[in-house]
Structures are given as structure tokens and as C-alpha cells.
Design a protein around this motif. Sequence first.
Motif, PDB file in Angstrom:
ATOM      1  N   PRO A 159       0.804  -1.232   0.000  1.00  0.00           N
ATOM      2  CA  PRO A 159       0.000   0.000   0.000  1.00  0.00           C
ATOM      3  C   PRO A 159       0.829   1.271   0.000  1.00  0.00           C
ATOM      4  O   PRO A 159       0.391   2.305  -0.503  1.00  0.00           O
ATOM      5  CB  PRO A 159      -0.816  -0.126   1.299  1.00  0.00           C
ATOM      6  N   GLN A 160       2.040   1.207   0.574  1.00  0.00           N
ATOM      7  CA  GLN A 160       2.958   2.356   0.621  1.00  0.00           C
ATOM      8  C   GLN A 160       2.264   3.600   1.168  1.00  0.00           C
ATOM      9  O   GLN A 160       2.284   4.678   0.564  1.00  0.00           O
ATOM     10  CB  GLN A 160       3.547   2.631  -0.769  1.00  0.00           C
ATOM     11  N   ILE A 161       1.659   3.463   2.324  1.00  0.00           N
ATOM     12  CA  ILE A 161       1.023   4.588   3.002  1.00  0.00           C
ATOM     13  C   ILE A 161       2.105   5.569   3.446  1.00  0.00           C
ATOM     14  O   ILE A 161       3.069   5.163   4.115  1.00  0.00           O
ATOM     15  CB  ILE A 161       0.220   4.114   4.222  1.00  0.00           C
ATOM     16  N   PRO A 162       2.019   6.844   3.106  1.00  0.00           N
ATOM     17  CA  PRO A 162       3.033   7.802   3.581  1.00  0.00           C
ATOM     18  C   PRO A 162       3.107   7.809   5.104  1.00  0.00           C
ATOM     19  O   PRO A 162       2.090   7.606   5.790  1.00  0.00           O
ATOM     20  CB  PRO A 162       2.519   9.146   3.039  1.00  0.00           C
ATOM     21  N   TRP A 163       4.283   8.060   5.624  1.00  0.00           N
ATOM     22  CA  TRP A 163       4.462   8.037   7.067  1.00  0.00           C
ATOM     23  C   TRP A 163       3.465   8.954   7.763  1.00  0.00           C
ATOM     24  O   TRP A 163       2.876   8.590   8.791  1.00  0.00           O
ATOM     25  CB  TRP A 163       5.882   8.451   7.441  1.00  0.00           C
ATOM     26  N   GLN A 164       3.276  10.174   7.243  1.00  0.00           N
ATOM     27  CA  GLN A 164       2.429  11.129   7.952  1.00  0.00           C
ATOM     28  C   GLN A 164       0.964  10.708   7.971  1.00  0.00           C
ATOM     29  O   GLN A 164       0.184  11.203   8.795  1.00  0.00           O
ATOM     30  CB  GLN A 164       2.569  12.538   7.356  1.00  0.00           C
ATOM     31  N   ASP A 165       0.571   9.791   7.084  1.00  0.00           N
ATOM     32  CA  ASP A 165      -0.816   9.321   7.036  1.00  0.00           C
ATOM     33  C   ASP A 165      -1.002   7.983   7.749  1.00  0.00           C
ATOM     34  O   ASP A 165      -2.109   7.433   7.761  1.00  0.00           O
ATOM     35  CB  ASP A 165      -1.268   9.178   5.580  1.00  0.00           C
ATOM     36  N   THR A 166       0.047   7.473   8.333  1.00  0.00           N
ATOM     37  CA  THR A 166       0.020   6.138   8.925  1.00  0.00           C
ATOM     38  C   THR A 166      -0.653   6.147  10.294  1.00  0.00           C
ATOM     39  O   THR A 166      -0.407   7.031  11.118  1.00  0.00           O
ATOM     40  CB  THR A 166       1.450   5.588   9.047  1.00  0.00           C
ATOM     41  N   THR A 209      -4.340   2.138   9.277  1.00  0.00           N
ATOM     42  CA  THR A 209      -3.677   1.905   7.987  1.00  0.00           C
ATOM     43  C   THR A 209      -2.605   0.827   8.059  1.00  0.00           C
ATOM     44  O   THR A 209      -2.084   0.418   7.021  1.00  0.00           O
ATOM     45  CB  THR A 209      -3.015   3.197   7.480  1.00  0.00           C
ATOM     46  N   ALA A 210      -2.252   0.371   9.256  1.00  0.00           N
ATOM     47  CA  ALA A 210      -1.213  -0.656   9.399  1.00  0.00           C
ATOM     48  C   ALA A 210      -1.490  -1.474  10.644  1.00  0.00           C
ATOM     49  O   ALA A 210      -1.903  -0.928  11.678  1.00  0.00           O
ATOM     50  CB  ALA A 210       0.177  -0.032   9.488  1.00  0.00           C
ATOM     51  N   ILE A 269      -4.144  -2.036   3.884  1.00  0.00           N
ATOM     52  CA  ILE A 269      -3.607  -2.088   5.242  1.00  0.00           C
ATOM     53  C   ILE A 269      -2.214  -2.707   5.179  1.00  0.00           C
ATOM     54  O   ILE A 269      -2.024  -3.789   4.620  1.00  0.00           O
ATOM     55  CB  ILE A 269      -4.512  -2.918   6.174  1.00  0.00           C
ATOM     56  N   GLU A 270      -1.242  -2.006   5.729  1.00  0.00           N
ATOM     57  CA  GLU A 270       0.135  -2.491   5.737  1.00  0.00           C
ATOM     58  C   GLU A 270       0.356  -3.469   6.886  1.00  0.00           C
ATOM     59  O   GLU A 270      -0.394  -3.479   7.871  1.00  0.00           O
ATOM     60  CB  GLU A 270       1.110  -1.318   5.867  1.00  0.00           C
ATOM     61  N   GLN A 382      13.601   0.956   1.903  1.00  0.00           N
ATOM     62  CA  GLN A 382      12.334   1.479   1.394  1.00  0.00           C
ATOM     63  C   GLN A 382      11.131   1.074   2.245  1.00  0.00           C
ATOM     64  O   GLN A 382      10.007   1.474   1.946  1.00  0.00           O
ATOM     65  CB  GLN A 382      12.111   0.986  -0.047  1.00  0.00           C
ATOM     66  N   VAL A 383      11.344   0.282   3.297  1.00  0.00           N
ATOM     67  CA  VAL A 383      10.221  -0.129   4.135  1.00  0.00           C
ATOM     68  C   VAL A 383      10.223   0.695   5.421  1.00  0.00           C
ATOM     69  O   VAL A 383      11.163   1.434   5.713  1.00  0.00           O
ATOM     70  CB  VAL A 383      10.278  -1.635   4.459  1.00  0.00           C
ATOM     71  N   LYS A 384       9.167   0.563   6.181  1.00  0.00           N
ATOM     72  CA  LYS A 384       9.056   1.300   7.442  1.00  0.00           C
ATOM     73  C   LYS A 384       9.946   0.646   8.498  1.00  0.00           C
ATOM     74  O   LYS A 384       9.882  -0.563   8.723  1.00  0.00           O
ATOM     75  CB  LYS A 384       7.594   1.339   7.902  1.00  0.00           C
ATOM     76  N   LEU A 385      10.775   1.461   9.131  1.00  0.00           N
ATOM     77  CA  LEU A 385      11.715   1.005  10.152  1.00  0.00           C
ATOM     78  C   LEU A 385      11.402   1.716  11.457  1.00  0.00           C
ATOM     79  O   LEU A 385      11.461   2.948  11.531  1.00  0.00           O
ATOM     80  CB  LEU A 385      13.154   1.294   9.734  1.00  0.00           C
ATOM     81  N   ILE A 386      11.054   0.954  12.479  1.00  0.00           N
ATOM     82  CA  ILE A 386      10.663   1.518  13.769  1.00  0.00           C
ATOM     83  C   ILE A 386      11.553   0.907  14.848  1.00  0.00           C
ATOM     84  O   ILE A 386      11.686  -0.313  14.934  1.00  0.00           O
ATOM     85  CB  ILE A 386       9.191   1.218  14.095  1.00  0.00           C
TER      86      ILE A 386
END
Length: 717
Positions: A159-166, A209-210, A269-270, A382-386
Motif C-alpha cells: 500500500p505504501q502509506i506515507p508516514w504522515q498518514d500512517t 492503515t497498518a 492495510i500495511e 524502502q520499508v518502514k523502520l521503527i
Amino acid sequence: MIDRNRTSTVWLGKPYPLGATWDGKGVNFALFSEHAEKVELCLFEPKGRREFQRIPMPEQTGQIWHCYLPEARPGLLYGYRVYGKYAPLEGARFNHYKLLLDPYARAIVGPLHWSDTLFGYRIGHKKEDLSFDRRDSASHMPRCRVIDPAFSWGYDQPPQIPWQDTIIYELHVKGFTKLHPLIPSALRGTYAGLAAEPVINHLKKLGVTAVELMPVHAFIDERHLVDKGLRNYWGYSSIGYFAPESRYGYVDPVNEFKSLVKTLHRNDIEVILDVVYNHTAEGNQLGPTLAFRGIDNAAYYRLTGDHGARYYKDYTGCGNTLNMGHPRVLQMVMDSLRHWVTEMHVDGFRFDLASTLARETNDVDRRSPFFDIIHQDPVLSQVKLIAEPWDLAEGGYQVGNFPAGWAEWNDKYRDGVRAYWKGEEGLIDNLAYRLTGSSDLYGHSGRKPYSSINYLTAHDGFTLHDLVSYDGKHNEANLDDNRDGTDNNKSWNCGVEGPTHDPGVRSLRAKQKRNLLSTLFLSQGVPMLLAGDEMGRTQQGNNNAYCQDNALSWLDWDLRPEDRELSDFARKLIHLRKQHPVFRRRNFFQGRPISGADDKDILWLNPNGQEMNGNEWNQTYVRCLGVYLSGQAIAERDEQGQPIPDNDLLLLLNSYDGEIPFRLPEDETDACWYTAVNTAQPDALEWKCLAGENFVLQGRSLALLIKIGSKDDPAEP
């Protein structure tokens, strides 16, 4: 398939890729061990009970032992036996009597049955781990299984939801559906159950969204828990970094996990995985020999001790620490991450005790190879890193210090917002930072407001309901005399400890939950909601339910009317956040006019409707705050380069007991304001409040007002 009645054909094979790889004709086996003297591949019958063949690995290339079985097929069960020195003082703990799991196994099947034979030394021996045990452990061990990686992904796209919209929703695969009445009983608590239509409908209706899945890497239940009749429910005890945990499978855990990801992606949904690369399930020097310890102890773990390398450096509180300084261990972690992105299609990772991964020698280093390799990797970058930006050793607390490209669990947000709504004084300046993305922590080195993962509750700690219902922890069910779990909860029971029928207390608790949820979803940064908090889930005051694989931890879908009201309120907040880009800024507020706008992008107001001065910020008793957010001064553009407009919004917060008349700011247009949120009266909202008038902000409440026009030309909300 291999004929169990005759000797298998064995070819030399290749050192890459590591693990057991089916190529359509046969299976290549490759295992890293730097210090082994001999490695045997052990093959098992289809039901896994009997070991029918041991094959000496015929070739070693660059510390990789390998072979190829042209007759092998997917479904074959296997393990390893590794020969070498047993000299714990030198860091060597080879014991070929112990069957070992492949660190690269794509599937691990069967339970681990605790037995003294699982330990490389004699339990009870006076020399402890310096002794040697010659009993075979195979009958008590799980098996590795060769898989066919083929899967019909179709047109699956991230889905590549932008961070600010997550908007993140942290959940447990089993606990989320185990009690769900609309899911077939056989599927409850499984990957397939999580992909069921009732679950997807709930997630979509809520608006997240995730999903952040608590650990799904293969893990074990520690012996001391099993002996007490408990289990490792959370799963932070990994033993296989490439295999999905089989207890969440119905028939085929690997393909069922892939189907789950595919279903969630189809619904935008991510999927983010909570991963545990800081330690393994093998524990300290007195732990079992299940995989890494027996394959190459000195390579896989950080070792120390006054008598050589007998002991393990423990930055994690779990007995050992993976040796990220060894290139093959670092390779394993990176290969695992890439596997879950490329083969399993996940969208990101939350790294448990992430500071441990960045330790060079002893200190945490922002320039460690771990960060460098991820940042240059074309897939992982390129993926989300938390990050969970701490560990348990000295210098491990690193909130705000991770590099650009990383988001962090922000416990300063959690503690600051909790303390404010509890009623503590002197927190207005801290609250202002938390509401606006924590620029004091992340306003440097190219980081953004979405570097802050804002959360009030998580799996570790109180649920939202318990946060407003208990002053202290109640962990007796963990059978540790209530000694486990933190005492620093910043919770408040609203006057009565635990359940009560007092209508006043129940009403106050409901309002406090609305206050906390409203603050979470109306703050800059990325909100994370703990699954069930929107439905009033309780753990009966247990703030460390890691070992409670039962109804204490599972979500109860039989909701009371007040729980349904809270769920509706949470959905409304998420909808408001999505509707108003001023809550989802990509850049920090400037506090001054920008990009040609006449208005400041943010104003801090006192109850008189005036901008706060320095003295007011310094007055410790101040607990009421107004935040004016200018929708015309966002100064950001969408993907097509167009300006992003929004309404002006006014956020009012009051943690005092009593009501406060808050004067709405005056302007030249005689603004008309609509009350979008009022936690004191959630069902009685006004849509016409005029500039210069007093808005009565009730005690312990929050309100959000939206500017919708002027008194002469009001717009319908």
C-alpha cells in the motif's frame, strides 16, 4: 521423494543461499559454522518421529557447510548435528548429541518438549555447564521443513502509506481472534482467522492503515513458564528468524501468513512485524542447546567472563545477546529482513530493544554497520523502520538518537500525556512538545514529526481501560508474587481500585479514556493504538501479561454499551485525523508566519484567548492550554505540488477538576466555530460558537473546535 530404505544420493551443492532451498529438481542445504569440525544433515520420517538418515556434509566453502540432495522434495523434515570442541571457557559448546534447528529454516514444525536432554551439559552436575551431556535430544526437538516457496501473489502491491498518514494498530495474532464469535472456531487464533472478513471489516471501519503484529518469528515457551503451567504468550523468545510461528497456523503456516498479507494489502492495510534480533531463546550459559549455541556459540553470541568466554554479555535481560559484530550474524539478520519483505511481502519492522543492534563493543553507535547496511540496501531502505530505542544495559536509552530514516517508539510522549491527564502539574511545556511531534527529540538531522511513534499503551503495560482503573499493578496471575512489571505506570484509578459500579467513577473513567484517545489522534506524529483499547479491553490490572495465553489477554468481543460508544468515538477521531491534514504535517511547526501567510502556523493560547507569554509557560500550576492551528499556514504541498489547505482548528485541553471559560480568539471575520470533539459531552456537540465568546471547557476534558466561516456566513459542518 527420498527413499527411507536406501542411501540418498549426495552432491556437493553450493554455499549460497543459506538454508534449505528447493530449486524444482532437488534441495540444496547450506549451514554456516566457523569453528565446526564436522556437520551432519539429519533426515526424518514424514511424521517427524524417527531419524532415518544422517548425511555428513561433504563440502565446506568459506565457513559454509553444504550439500545437495537431488531426490529431496518440499515437505522433507531435517535438522543438524554439529561436531567440535566442547570447551565453554573458550566459548566452544559443540555437542553432536543435540539435534539443532537450521537458523535459516523457512518452516519449523512440531512442539519443543522440555527435557534435560535438550541441554549440552548435565543438569544438576556440580560443574554445571562445564560438564557434558551425551543423551540424544532429537525426540524432544521440533523439526525444520523444506518448503516450496511458490505462492500466487497475483497483483499484490504494498500500500505504501506515507508516514504522515500512517495509523498503527498493535495486535497479537492469536489474542485478537481467539474469542471472536463470527470466525469459525478452527480458525480462531490463526493467521487465517486474522484474514477473515469480520476482522478486515473491523480494521477498515476503525480506519487504521497498518497492523503491527507482535512476534511471529518461530519462538518457544521457556521451561520455567511451562513448569508453572504458563506460556510465552507475547513471543519475544525467537528461535527461527525465517519461519512463521507454527502455533498460529491452521494447516500451512507459511502460505497462510502470505494469504494474510495479501488480504490486508487488498484492503490498503500495511503489515509491520515486531522482530527480536537482539537475543535468542537459548538464554544464558545454563540455557538449552537448540540451534545457534550448538552450531557456533562463539560466532553467534557476544561472550565474556573472568574465566575466558564462558558467559554471555546480556544487554537484553534475556540471558544473551546476538553478536552483530560478526559478519555472518549480521548477514543472517539482513537476510531474514529481506526474506520477510521479498518473500512474505511485509511492509516494515519494529525492532525490539533496537539499541542492542547498534552496540559496537559496548556502546551504542549511530554509525554502526547495522544502520549502514540497512540504509544502503535497495529493499530494506524502502520499508518502514521503527526502533524500540532502548535496551537494558548502561547507555541503552536512545530516544531521539536514531538516524534519519527511522521512526521510534516515543515513551516520553506516553509518559508526558499520561501524567498530564492524571493531573500532575508543571507539564504544559512538555505537553506542547508532545502535541507537536516532539521537536525537542526529532527536530534535527533531517528527522520529521513522523519520526515519533506516539502511543499511550502497548502490549507491555496497562491497557487503556486499566490505565484509568488501577493505581498499581496486579500481576499475581504471573506467579511471581507481583514483583514483575513496572511500578511507574503514571496511572490513576479515578477514585476506586479496579472494577466498580459507582456511576460517577465509571463516568470519569470513560471521559479520561476519551481524553487520552483524543490527545493521541490529534497530535503530530504517528499514532499507535493498542488493539482492544477502542473497545475497553481490560487485563484486570496486569501490566505484564507476557505469560497469559488465556482470556486475560485475549480480546473479548462481547461489548458493553459503553464499550461500543468508545469504539464509535475512536472511529470518529481517526476520521477527523484523516480529514484534516493539519494533524498530519510532514514538517515541524515554525511558530511564525511562513510562505507568505499572514498567520502563524501555530499559536499557544491562555484561557483569555491571548497568546501565552514566557511567565505563563513557567508557572507550574498551569494545566489548561489552547492550541490554535492555522489551516492556511501549513505551507506543504501534495504529490502533485498543489497547496494543502485546511480549516483553522482550536484544540483546548483542561486537566483541572473544575470548568474553565475559554475565550475564543477574536479576528476580523467574526469567526464561527463548530465543536467537533468535546470529551465532556461527546453526544451533545454545538456547531455555532462565535469568536470572542466563552467556550465552557469542563473539568478534565478536551475540546476541538473547527473554524467554518463567519457569523454572517456560517458554513454547515
